[in-house]
Scaffold this active site. Structure first.
Site, PDB file in Angstrom:
ATOM      1  NE  ARG A 389    -136.583 -41.929 -38.911  1.00 12.04           N
ATOM      2  CZ  ARG A 389    -137.119 -40.876 -39.502  1.00 12.04           C
ATOM      3  NH1 ARG A 389    -137.483 -39.830 -38.779  1.00 12.04           N
ATOM      4  NH2 ARG A 389    -137.271 -40.845 -40.825  1.00 12.04           N
ATOM      5  CB  CYS A 390    -134.921 -37.435 -32.569  1.00 13.20           C
ATOM      6  SG  CYS A 390    -136.672 -37.830 -32.514  1.00 13.20           S
ATOM      7  CG  MET A 391    -130.438 -37.412 -30.690  1.00  9.93           C
ATOM      8  SD  MET A 391    -129.402 -37.925 -29.295  1.00  9.93           S
ATOM      9  CE  MET A 391    -129.281 -39.695 -29.566  1.00  9.93           C
TER      10      MET A 391
END
Length: 400
Positions: A389-391
């Site tokens: 999700r962060c990426m």
């Protein structure tokens, strides 16, 4: 120009159509044992392997029909526009450490670069030993390997520098000094790239601290915003007020989170994997609280008292309860897999999520709960403390 899916995101789990990623580049090769802490990395990633892992991540998305856009390519195309180039250079030269002499030198140097070369410098930085004849006391007293323009290794985590709320893009304001230029580059893309012509931007890099990893679209009209080390209360309040004014949300849940490296954003604690299901770090699941924000009659924000987050979320979403899927079976495993971004999944559609393969117990619990797990390698990608999700910055998702 090819036809694209309409830009907009109204949930965490609607079918993903378009996403923006950043393939790791030379900015990661700038990390050293002396600067990795300041640049927010826990170690020195093996860059070639990180690129292989990222390529596999992008391929997994494409195999599910997701259009993948790369931030670096969008930036290069943006910098072909003269006004965008001028703005990018001006933003970079705001650094007060430079002094007037070095600022003039670097302004001329950057102005002479083509879009590809300028984008590379803006992303990977510029060392003192990569220039000469500056006539600057600042450069003369800097060590050869010190940076005049800092690299941006955290560009990898495209979730943080922008987040779509409905059909508006929220250009965020990043709290950590090592990341503040990232969101300036992202705003240039949304402002000048033809792909985003007509897109309305809200918030902005010069506003109160607000980071995309803290913003979860729990359901149509319902946002959860983590408040802690990165997103501050004033940033959450501004987003709520703006979302209410534009009809983008009817409820915002402000969720205090521990100011800790392991829980830097709300999406390191929990992510949605179905319309009513969330994978969550069990060590905090039942002590997490939320203040419910609603619009008031004067165009402001009404703040309701804190209550348990899971209860407040279910009430705002109009469901009886949220299904909770724990990270790991025991406290030690849960802590290990939370540190390795076991909670930080990316939903491709309801009941389908990308997760790091190494979080085996969390992935087993997801599978047992009826979630299809698309497992990817992340031993090198995770060194900056971020998962799938962060990426990823979703740009287009289907409505539920």
């Amino acid at each position: 120009m090819a036809e694209h899916f309409p830009h907009g995101v109204r949930s965490e789990v609607g079918r993903l159509r378009t996403v923006m990623l950043h393939r790791p580049g030379n900015e990661l090769r700038r990390l050293t044992p002396r600067n990795n802490d300041a640049l927010l990395f826990d170690g020195l990633p093996w860059v070639d392997r990180a690129q292989e892992e990222h390529d596999a991540f992008a391929d997994a998305l494409r195999s599910r029909g997701v259009e993948v856009l790369y931030l670096s390519r969008l930036l290069i195309e943006t910098l072909a526009e003269a006004d965008a180039r001028a703005a990018a250079i001006a933003h970079t030269m705001r650094d007060l450490r430079l002094g007037d002499t070095l600022r003039r030198y670097l302004t001329d140097l950057l102005s002479d670069q083509g879009p590809d070369e300028l984008a590379e410098i803006l992303m990977a930085g510029l060392r003192n030993d990569e220039v000469s004849g500056t006539g600057s006391l600042v450069a003369a007293l800097h060590a050869p390997d010190e940076f005049l323009i800092d690299p941006l290794p955290n560009l990898l985590f495209t979730r943080d520098s922008s987040v779509w709320v409905g059909d508006r893009v929220t250009v965020t304001s990043l709290a950590m000094p090592a990341r503040q230029r990232e969101t300036q580059l992202t705003e240039l893309i949304y402002q000048f790239h033809p792909r985003f012509a007509g897109t309305e931007r809200i918030h902005g890099w010069d506003k109160e601290f607000l980071e995309g990893g803290d913003v979860l679209a729990l359901a149509e009209g319902v946002l959860a915003v983590g408040v802690g080390e990165r997103t501050r209360p004033a940033g959450a309040e501004r987003l709520a007020r703006t979302a209410f004014a534009h009809g983008l949300a009817h409820t915002v849940l402000a969720v205090p989170i521990d100011q800790d490296r392991a829980t830097m954003h709300l999406d390191t604690i929990c992510t949605m994997v179905d319309t009513d299901a969330m994978v969550m770090y069990p060590n905090v699941a039942h002590r997490l609280a939320a203040a419910t924000l609603k619009p008031d009659a004067e165009g402001g924000v009404r703040v309701e008292p804190l209550r348990p987050f899971l209860d407040a979320a279910a009430s705002a979403m109009g469901i009886e309860r949220l299904r909770l899927i724990d990270t790991g079976l025991d406290p030690v495993t849960a802590e290990r897999e939370q540190w390795d971004d076991g909670n930080n999944t990316l939903a491709i559609e309801p009941k389908v999520a990308i997760a790091y393969e190494r979080n085996t117990e969390t992935n087993e619990r997801l599978t047992a709960a009826g979630i299809e797990v698309v497992a990817i390698a992340g031993s090198e990608l995770g060194s900056g403390r971020g998962g799938p999700r962060c990426m990823s910055c979703p740009i287009s998702r289907d409505a539920l």
